[in-house]
Design a protein around this motif. Structure first.
Motif, PDB file in Angstrom:
ATOM      1  N   GLY A  14     -10.144  17.921  36.721  1.00  0.00           N
ATOM      2  CA  GLY A  14      -9.170  18.392  35.745  1.00  0.00           C
ATOM      3  C   GLY A  14      -8.135  17.314  35.477  1.00  0.00           C
ATOM      4  O   GLY A  14      -8.478  16.199  35.101  1.00  0.00           O
ATOM      5  N   ASP A  15      -6.866  17.631  35.737  1.00  0.00           N
ATOM      6  CA  ASP A  15      -5.767  16.686  35.496  1.00  0.00           C
ATOM      7  C   ASP A  15      -5.524  15.731  36.655  1.00  0.00           C
ATOM      8  O   ASP A  15      -4.621  14.903  36.595  1.00  0.00           O
ATOM      9  CB  ASP A  15      -4.472  17.453  35.230  1.00  0.00           C
ATOM     10  CG  ASP A  15      -4.510  18.234  33.927  1.00  0.00           C
ATOM     11  OD1 ASP A  15      -5.238  17.805  33.007  1.00  0.00           O
ATOM     12  OD2 ASP A  15      -3.828  19.267  33.825  1.00  0.00           O
ATOM     13  N   ILE A  16      -6.312  15.856  37.723  1.00  0.00           N
ATOM     14  CA  ILE A  16      -6.100  15.049  38.932  1.00  0.00           C
ATOM     15  C   ILE A  16      -7.227  14.033  39.076  1.00  0.00           C
ATOM     16  O   ILE A  16      -8.401  14.360  38.926  1.00  0.00           O
ATOM     17  CB  ILE A  16      -6.033  15.948  40.185  1.00  0.00           C
ATOM     18  CG1 ILE A  16      -4.888  16.955  40.045  1.00  0.00           C
ATOM     19  CG2 ILE A  16      -5.878  15.097  41.443  1.00  0.00           C
ATOM     20  CD1 ILE A  16      -4.847  18.015  41.125  1.00  0.00           C
ATOM     21  N   THR A  17      -6.849  12.794  39.375  1.00  0.00           N
ATOM     22  CA  THR A  17      -7.807  11.722  39.614  1.00  0.00           C
ATOM     23  C   THR A  17      -7.780  11.372  41.097  1.00  0.00           C
ATOM     24  O   THR A  17      -6.711  11.242  41.689  1.00  0.00           O
ATOM     25  CB  THR A  17      -7.446  10.476  38.778  1.00  0.00           C
ATOM     26  OG1 THR A  17      -7.444  10.844  37.398  1.00  0.00           O
ATOM     27  CG2 THR A  17      -8.423   9.347  39.008  1.00  0.00           C
ATOM     28  N   VAL A  18      -8.967  11.208  41.676  1.00  0.00           N
ATOM     29  CA  VAL A  18      -9.091  10.839  43.085  1.00  0.00           C
ATOM     30  C   VAL A  18      -9.791   9.488  43.153  1.00  0.00           C
ATOM     31  O   VAL A  18     -10.837   9.291  42.544  1.00  0.00           O
ATOM     32  CB  VAL A  18      -9.912  11.881  43.876  1.00  0.00           C
ATOM     33  CG1 VAL A  18      -9.998  11.494  45.346  1.00  0.00           C
ATOM     34  CG2 VAL A  18      -9.316  13.275  43.726  1.00  0.00           C
ATOM     35  N   THR A  19      -9.186   8.541  43.900  1.00  0.00           N
ATOM     36  CA  THR A  19      -9.819   7.245  44.112  1.00  0.00           C
ATOM     37  C   THR A  19      -9.995   7.015  45.607  1.00  0.00           C
ATOM     38  O   THR A  19      -9.272   7.594  46.429  1.00  0.00           O
ATOM     39  CB  THR A  19      -8.992   6.075  43.528  1.00  0.00           C
ATOM     40  OG1 THR A  19      -7.748   5.994  44.203  1.00  0.00           O
ATOM     41  CG2 THR A  19      -8.772   6.239  42.042  1.00  0.00           C
ATOM     42  N   TYR A  20     -10.960   6.163  45.922  1.00  0.00           N
ATOM     43  CA  TYR A  20     -11.256   5.805  47.310  1.00  0.00           C
ATOM     44  C   TYR A  20     -11.296   4.287  47.399  1.00  0.00           C
ATOM     45  O   TYR A  20     -11.917   3.640  46.566  1.00  0.00           O
ATOM     46  CB  TYR A  20     -12.627   6.358  47.722  1.00  0.00           C
ATOM     47  CG  TYR A  20     -12.761   7.842  47.549  1.00  0.00           C
ATOM     48  CD1 TYR A  20     -12.424   8.708  48.585  1.00  0.00           C
ATOM     49  CD2 TYR A  20     -13.207   8.393  46.352  1.00  0.00           C
ATOM     50  CE1 TYR A  20     -12.542  10.081  48.430  1.00  0.00           C
ATOM     51  CE2 TYR A  20     -13.327   9.759  46.186  1.00  0.00           C
ATOM     52  CZ  TYR A  20     -12.995  10.597  47.222  1.00  0.00           C
ATOM     53  OH  TYR A  20     -13.112  11.945  47.062  1.00  0.00           O
ATOM     54  N   GLU A  21     -10.615   3.736  48.407  1.00  0.00           N
ATOM     55  CA  GLU A  21     -10.601   2.283  48.593  1.00  0.00           C
ATOM     56  C   GLU A  21     -10.918   1.992  50.051  1.00  0.00           C
ATOM     57  O   GLU A  21     -10.269   2.538  50.949  1.00  0.00           O
ATOM     58  CB  GLU A  21      -9.222   1.733  48.225  1.00  0.00           C
ATOM     59  CG  GLU A  21      -9.106   0.245  48.399  1.00  0.00           C
ATOM     60  CD  GLU A  21      -7.736  -0.272  47.996  1.00  0.00           C
ATOM     61  OE1 GLU A  21      -7.665  -1.419  47.571  1.00  0.00           O
ATOM     62  OE2 GLU A  21      -6.745   0.468  48.126  1.00  0.00           O
TER      63      GLU A  21
END
Length: 100
Positions: A14-21
């Motif tokens: 939805g309006d939330i972005t999740v990133t992984y590093e």
């Protein structure tokens, strides 16, 4: 939505972005996030048993964020200022994560 931004996987909820590093295995998340929060005048909380940094947007155009470490990964959830940080926390706590 799933994509890649540079070398980081990006997942949209939805309006939330999740990133992984990756590359965070040797970082003491508790100490790191607490020191960052103190320096940036922000807060920490717990997400799935891990210390998490809360970056509150101070004005429109800024992003709310929740950041924490899982094994070798730094997980970051971001959203526009009009998305309450409690929604980011709810999603963070709903992610299937290994036990710390």
């Amino acid at each position: 939505m799933t994509a890649v931004c540079g070398t980081k996987p990006v997942v949209g909820y939805g309006d939330i972005t999740v990133t992984y590093e990756d590359g965070w295995a040797k970082t003491d998340g508790d100490r790191y996030w607490r020191e960052l929060a103190e320096t940036a005048d922000e807060r920490v909380t717990t997400v799935a048993g891990r210390t998490a940094y809360l970056g509150d947007a101070d004005s429109p155009g800024e992003l709310n964020s929740v950041e924490f470490i899982v094994g070798d990964l730094a997980v970051t959830l971001i959203a526009e200022a009009d998305v309450p940080i409690k929604e980011l926390l709810a999603l963070a706590n709903d992610l299937e994560l290994p036990t710390p």
